[in-house]
Design a protein around this motif. Structure first.
Motif, short mmCIF file in Angstrom:
data_model
loop_
_atom_site.label_atom_id
_atom_site.label_comp_id
_atom_site.label_asym_id
_atom_site.label_seq_id
_atom_site.Cartn_x
_atom_site.Cartn_y
_atom_site.Cartn_z
N LYS A 61 13.47 -53.63 -20.04
CA LYS A 61 12.86 -54.11 -18.80
C LYS A 61 13.47 -53.36 -17.63
O LYS A 61 14.36 -52.53 -17.82
N ALA A 62 13.01 -53.65 -16.44
CA ALA A 62 13.58 -53.03 -15.25
C ALA A 62 15.07 -53.38 -15.17
O ALA A 62 15.46 -54.50 -15.48
N ILE A 63 15.89 -52.43 -14.74
CA ILE A 63 17.34 -52.64 -14.74
C ILE A 63 17.73 -53.84 -13.88
O ILE A 63 18.62 -54.61 -14.24
N GLN A 64 17.02 -54.04 -12.75
CA GLN A 64 17.37 -55.19 -11.90
C GLN A 64 17.03 -56.51 -12.59
O GLN A 64 17.76 -57.50 -12.45
N VAL A 65 15.95 -56.54 -13.36
CA VAL A 65 15.60 -57.74 -14.12
C VAL A 65 16.66 -58.00 -15.18
O VAL A 65 17.10 -59.15 -15.38
N ASP A 115 15.06 -44.61 -7.29
CA ASP A 115 14.85 -46.00 -7.64
C ASP A 115 15.86 -46.42 -8.70
O ASP A 115 16.55 -45.59 -9.32
N ALA A 116 15.97 -47.73 -8.90
CA ALA A 116 17.01 -48.27 -9.76
C ALA A 116 16.89 -47.78 -11.19
O ALA A 116 17.90 -47.53 -11.86
N GLN A 117 15.66 -47.64 -11.67
CA GLN A 117 15.47 -47.21 -13.05
C GLN A 117 15.96 -45.78 -13.26
O GLN A 117 16.56 -45.46 -14.29
N ALA A 118 15.71 -44.93 -12.28
CA ALA A 118 16.18 -43.55 -12.37
C ALA A 118 17.71 -43.50 -12.35
O ALA A 118 18.33 -42.70 -13.06
N LEU A 119 18.31 -44.37 -11.55
CA LEU A 119 19.77 -44.42 -11.51
C LEU A 119 20.33 -44.84 -12.86
O LEU A 119 21.31 -44.27 -13.35
N TRP A 120 19.69 -45.84 -13.48
CA TRP A 120 20.16 -46.31 -14.79
C TRP A 120 20.06 -45.19 -15.84
O TRP A 120 20.94 -45.04 -16.68
N GLN A 121 18.99 -44.41 -15.79
CA GLN A 121 18.84 -43.32 -16.74
C GLN A 121 19.95 -42.29 -16.57
O GLN A 121 20.46 -41.74 -17.56
N LEU A 122 20.35 -42.04 -15.33
CA LEU A 122 21.46 -41.11 -15.09
C LEU A 122 22.77 -41.67 -15.65
O LEU A 122 23.59 -40.94 -16.21
N VAL A 123 22.95 -42.98 -15.50
CA VAL A 123 24.15 -43.62 -16.04
C VAL A 123 24.15 -43.54 -17.55
O VAL A 123 25.15 -43.14 -18.18
N LYS A 124 23.04 -43.89 -18.16
CA LYS A 124 22.95 -43.96 -19.61
C LYS A 124 23.02 -42.59 -20.27
O LYS A 124 23.71 -42.40 -21.27
N GLU A 125 22.30 -41.63 -19.72
CA GLU A 125 22.17 -40.33 -20.38
C GLU A 125 23.25 -39.33 -19.98
O GLU A 125 23.59 -38.43 -20.74
N GLU A 126 23.79 -39.49 -18.74
CA GLU A 126 24.74 -38.48 -18.26
C GLU A 126 26.09 -39.08 -17.85
O GLU A 126 26.95 -38.37 -17.33
N GLU A 161 26.09 -46.49 -7.12
CA GLU A 161 24.93 -46.84 -6.30
C GLU A 161 24.26 -48.11 -6.82
O GLU A 161 23.85 -48.97 -6.04
N LEU A 162 24.14 -48.24 -8.15
CA LEU A 162 23.59 -49.47 -8.73
C LEU A 162 24.44 -50.67 -8.33
O LEU A 162 23.92 -51.73 -7.96
N HIS A 163 25.75 -50.49 -8.41
CA HIS A 163 26.67 -51.57 -8.05
C HIS A 163 26.50 -51.94 -6.58
O HIS A 163 26.41 -53.12 -6.23
N ALA A 164 26.44 -50.94 -5.73
CA ALA A 164 26.30 -51.19 -4.29
C ALA A 164 24.97 -51.87 -3.98
O ALA A 164 24.88 -52.72 -3.09
N ARG A 165 23.95 -51.52 -4.74
CA ARG A 165 22.60 -52.02 -4.47
C ARG A 165 22.42 -53.48 -4.91
O ARG A 165 21.68 -54.23 -4.28
#
Length: 198
Positions: free
Chosen positions: A73-77, A9-20, A28-32
């Motif tokens: 908030k949710a990354i998409q929001v 899900d988008a939130q998990a993707l954001w955590q990977l971006v932020k933390e790693e 993937e976030l960009h594509a989505r």
């Protein structure tokens, strides 16, 4: 080849971006979301080049500031809210530096002419503040559903994400729209409310 990031899900993707600093998760976030963000920008500006620039700037900033950026908030929001802020800033710069007319920068022909076009756009910021304050006063579940609906997700996608019936999602959105419209139309008038409810 299967892309494992598509299943997250988008939130998990954001955590990977932020933390790693995971570039594949960022891609993937960009594509989505980039196409939906572009569609919103183009609907508001009517300019494909400006729309592309605004979306690109949003994602560049997201990547550059990933370690220091706090998103509650949710990354998409967040993405759609940040884009709307950029669109408002774009219009304000046009008004201040080019002295263009309001209907030139706002192609949706539902705006009344004003003697002070800069004030009209400053009022948009005030509308957002009223909107956010009233949104926080809504019941938690209704607010969550409504914010997801504003992020570009369909009712079916929201229903699947929250484990609710699609009819329940429709009820929450209708309820929020009714409450927010009444509050905004009463407090700031129809013209400004058009931005939030296109």
């Amino acid at each position: 080849m299967h892309n494992p990031y598509r299943d997250r899900d988008a939130q998990a993707l954001w955590q990977l971006v932020k933390e790693e600093a995971d570039a594949a998760a960022f891609a993937e976030l960009h594509a989505r979301f980039s196409a939906k963000l572009y569609a919103l920008a183009f609907r508001k500006t009517g300019d494909s080049d400006v729309s592309e620039d605004l979306v690109q700037d949003l994602f560049v900033t997201l990547w550059v500031q990933k370690e220091t950026l706090t998103i509650d908030k949710a990354i998409q929001v967040y993405l759609f809210s940040a884009l709307k802020n950029r669109i408002i800033s774009h219009f304000r710069k046009q008004l201040l530096h080019n002295s263009v007319s309001l209907d030139e920068v706002y192609p949706e022909a539902l705006v009344t002419h004003s003697a002070n076009v800069v004030q009209d756009w400053i009022q948009l910021r005030e509308v957002q503040e009223v909107y956010l304050r009233e949104l926080q006063g809504l019941p938690e579940k209704s607010r969550e559903v409504f914010e997801l609906s504003r992020s570009g997700l369909t009712n079916r996608e929201i229903a699947e994400q929250l484990g609710l019936a699609e009819k329940t999602i429709e009820f929450h959105i209708s309820k929020c729209l009714r409450v927010l419209r009444v509050k905004l139309l009463y407090m700031v008038g129809l013209v400004s409310a058009l931005w939030l409810f296109p």
